[in-house]
Design an enzyme around this catalytic site. Structure first.
Site, PDB file in Angstrom:
ATOM      1  CG  ASP A   1      -1.885   1.160   1.183  1.00  0.00           C
ATOM      2  OD1 ASP A   1      -1.476   2.273   0.784  1.00  0.00           O
ATOM      3  OD2 ASP A   1      -3.057   0.956   1.505  1.00  0.00           O
ATOM      4  CG  HIS A   2       1.683   4.088  -3.343  1.00  0.00           C
ATOM      5  ND1 HIS A   2       0.434   3.775  -3.808  1.00  0.00           N
ATOM      6  CD2 HIS A   2       1.845   5.418  -3.566  1.00  0.00           C
ATOM      7  CE1 HIS A   2      -0.129   4.864  -4.296  1.00  0.00           C
ATOM      8  NE2 HIS A   2       0.704   5.883  -4.169  1.00  0.00           N
TER       9      HIS A   2
ATOM     10  CG  HIS B   1      -4.075   4.428  -1.137  1.00  0.00           C
ATOM     11  ND1 HIS B   1      -3.141   3.429  -1.023  1.00  0.00           N
ATOM     12  CD2 HIS B   1      -4.173   4.687  -2.464  1.00  0.00           C
ATOM     13  CE1 HIS B   1      -2.703   3.102  -2.235  1.00  0.00           C
ATOM     14  NE2 HIS B   1      -3.319   3.853  -3.120  1.00  0.00           N
TER      15      HIS B   1
HETATM   16  C1  BG6 Z   1      -3.107   4.391  -6.777  1.00  0.00           C
HETATM   17  C2  BG6 Z   1      -4.433   4.401  -7.479  1.00  0.00           C
HETATM   18  O1  BG6 Z   1      -3.095   3.405  -5.775  1.00  0.00           O
HETATM   19  O2  BG6 Z   1      -2.842   5.655  -6.192  1.00  0.00           O
HETATM   20  C3  BG6 Z   1      -4.483   5.517  -8.506  1.00  0.00           C
HETATM   21  O3  BG6 Z   1      -4.669   3.159  -8.115  1.00  0.00           O
HETATM   22  C4  BG6 Z   1      -4.083   6.828  -7.894  1.00  0.00           C
HETATM   23  O4  BG6 Z   1      -5.784   5.615  -9.080  1.00  0.00           O
HETATM   24  C5  BG6 Z   1      -2.762   6.696  -7.150  1.00  0.00           C
HETATM   25  O5  BG6 Z   1      -3.959   7.795  -8.937  1.00  0.00           O
HETATM   26  C6  BG6 Z   1      -2.398   7.981  -6.435  1.00  0.00           C
HETATM   27  O6  BG6 Z   1      -1.134   7.866  -5.859  1.00  0.00           O
HETATM   28  P1  BG6 Z   1      -0.335   9.145  -5.384  1.00  0.00           P
HETATM   29  O7  BG6 Z   1       0.864   8.594  -4.716  1.00  0.00           O
HETATM   30  O8  BG6 Z   1      -0.030   9.934  -6.632  1.00  0.00           O
HETATM   31  O9  BG6 Z   1      -1.251   9.906  -4.490  1.00  0.00           O
END
Ligand code: BG6
Length: 508
Positions: free
Chosen positions: A199-200, A262
């Site tokens: 979950d980045h 997230h």
């Molecule tokens: C991803 C989603 O997990 O997170 C995308 O699948 C989204 O739809 C992205 O755009 C957003 O990541 P960040 O790090 O740019 O907020």
């Protein structure tokens, strides 16, 4: 004053970098967008920061008919375009020597045999020591095939003194049932402690800072409860549309795409009790406990909202509506905006609503957690003195303007007692000279180190689906998402939803 023991001398020196030991990474789905934009640049950035072992090796697995050099060229271009740190030829050369490509489909036994010999060869030529992580950056429907191939071809078994780990990208299923099935497939092959679900958001500095803010300080925690907090708003707004991701996004929608993972992780970190330690087990215990206490309101029609972007203006440009995006069915009911109210049934949070919202093509890109405090129980000032005074708030600015803001009332200079909102700001850019690593740098390094702190466990993933499933089921059988013009702050129904509770969304 302090005790005789010197805690600084006893503690491990935090300035020493954490460097991965001998190891390599195999990426399935290496020709995808995520790999090009995030994974390849992150690996280079780690190498450039000296955090990878000298013999680190990267193996790409995909259908393309590439030689090792073709693969290395693709990584090279991705790094040049997307890496965070400057390009250094000597770092690149060392990394490129450990790049291999295996061409094949996921059901191709011969390709997995070639993968096995590639890994054995790398162990000999690069000293990777049998330590490999397999990164599944592929749609979940391929997980069962890939993991069973890894098992059949002896790739999932670590030899004595070495390790094999699985790294799994989201989406992890599309509901509770499918997530449970995926978990059981993966756990047949890998031990739970060798499975790293990405979950980045947890790799973001500002997200880890939620824990630092809450548990390394004394001044916030006493207020962090139902006696002082009126409500919490968690917003993840994006200005982009779905781009070229129609195939992935349609039928999934915003709630499954980011609320299930997230946003519920942000909620868990904001609302959980203090973990007994900063170790993976203690963290998961607390996150799971609070997720288990999360309740949906009974009337989902009043307390959830979904929307879909219509054509509009963004950054001075006319942009198409969702239904006109390439590859989207003109009758699609997929949500590109979702908002919901959640409650947490425990002593700390009873009666404090947590409002979550996310959307594509909104006014601007911003992710934040706003803890909004109750008004003072009594005011000695005239109502006119405080008519411009809002509620106190503590806002964790996750991105893009990383930091923390505290909003409170202050006297306006002058002869009157007029009180208005002011803010006190902490900005990463001003307090620290070092720029934040990308989330994927942190998470890939943690996988290689075997550090599971920032990875959701399967119970959390399943519980998060369990929270969301009734909402998706309700939406399935009740009408369509409301259209909102691109570049605005989402459907009217979302404003009405908060207005019914006597509250309003922040306009970040
Ligand atoms: C991803 C989603 O997990 O997170 C995308 O699948 C989204 O739809 C992205 O755009 C957003 O990541 P960040 O790090 O740019 O907020």
């Amino acid at each position: 004053m302090g005790s005789a023991a010197n805690p600084l001398r006893d503690a491990q020196d935090r300035r020493l970098p954490r460097i991965a030991g001998p190891s390599g990474l195999v990426i399935f789905g290496v020709t995808g967008d995520l790999s090009r934009k995030k994974l390849m640049p992150a690996i280079y950035d780690l190498a450039n920061r000296g955090l990878l072992p000298p013999g680190f090796s990267l193996v790409g697995f995909a259908r393309r008919d590439w030689a090792d050099q073709d693969f290395a060229q693709v990584v090279h271009d991705a790094v040049k375009e997307h890496a965070r740190t400057p390009f250094r030829e000597e770092v690149w050369q060392q990394l490129a020597e450990g790049m291999r490509f295996v061409s094949g489909t996921f059901d191709d036994d011969a390709a997995f045999d070639r993968l096995k010999s590639t890994i054995d060869e790398l162990d000999k030529s690069r000293g990777t020591g049998g330590n490999f992580a397999f990164y599944l950056s592929v749609p979940p429907k391929f997980f069962p095939t890939v993991v069973s191939q890894l098992k059949t071809h002896g790739l999932s078994d670590a030899g004595p003194g070495s390790w094999r780990r699985a790294v799994i990208e989201k989406p992890f299923g599309h509901d509770l049932k499918s997530a449970q099935e995926l978990n059981s497939v993966v756990h047949e092959v890998f031990r739970p402690s060798d499975v790293f679900r990405i979950d980045h958001y947890l790799g973001k500095e500002t997200v880890q800072n939620i824990m630092a803010l809450r548990f390394a300080n004394t001044m916030f925690e006493p207020l962090w409860n139902r006696s002082y907090v009126d409500h919490v708003q968690i917003t993840m707004a994006e200005d982009i549309g779905i781009g070229g991701r129609a195939g992935y996004y349609d039928g999934i929608g915003s709630a499954r795409d980011v609320i299930q993972n997230h946003l519920l992780q942000l909620l868990a970190l904001t609302a959980m009790e203090e973990p007994a330690s900063f170790g993976a087990k203690a963290l998961v215990t607390e996150k799971l406990k609070v997720l288990n206490a999360v309740r949906l309101p009974e009337d989902l029609g009043r307390h959830t909202v979904r929307g879909q972007y219509a054509a509009g203006w963004q950054g001075g440009e006319k942009v198409p509506g969702y239904l006109d995006e390439e590859g989207i069915d003109a009758a699609s009911k997929t949500d590109t905006y979702a908002a919901l109210k959640l409650e947490i049934n425990n002593r700390r949070w009873a009666g404090v609503p947590f409002y979550l919202r996310t959307g594509k093509r909104l006014g601007r890109r911003v992710t934040e957690i706003a803890v909004v405090f109750q008004r003072a129980p009594h005011s000695p000032f005239d109502a006119t003195d405080t008519q411009e005074l809002g509620q106190n708030a503590l806002v964790i600015r996750v991105q893009p303007d990383e930091g923390v803001t505290i909003r409170f009332g202050s006297k306006v200079p002058g002869t009157q007692m007029e009180i208005r909102d002011v803010t006190m700001d902490f900005a990463y850019g001003e307090s620290f000279t070092e720029s934040s690593p990308e989330a994927y740098e942190r998470l890939i390094l943690d996988v290689l180190l075997g550090d599971a702190n920032l990875f959701p466990r399967h119970q959390e993933v399943e519980r998060s689906w369990e929270i969301l499933d009734p909402v998706e089921e309700y939406w399935e059988t009740h009408g369509r998402p409301e259209q909102y013009a691109a570049g605005t702050w989402g459907p009217k129904a979302a404003d009405e939803m908060l207005a019914r509770d006597g509250r309003s969304w922040r306009r970040p």
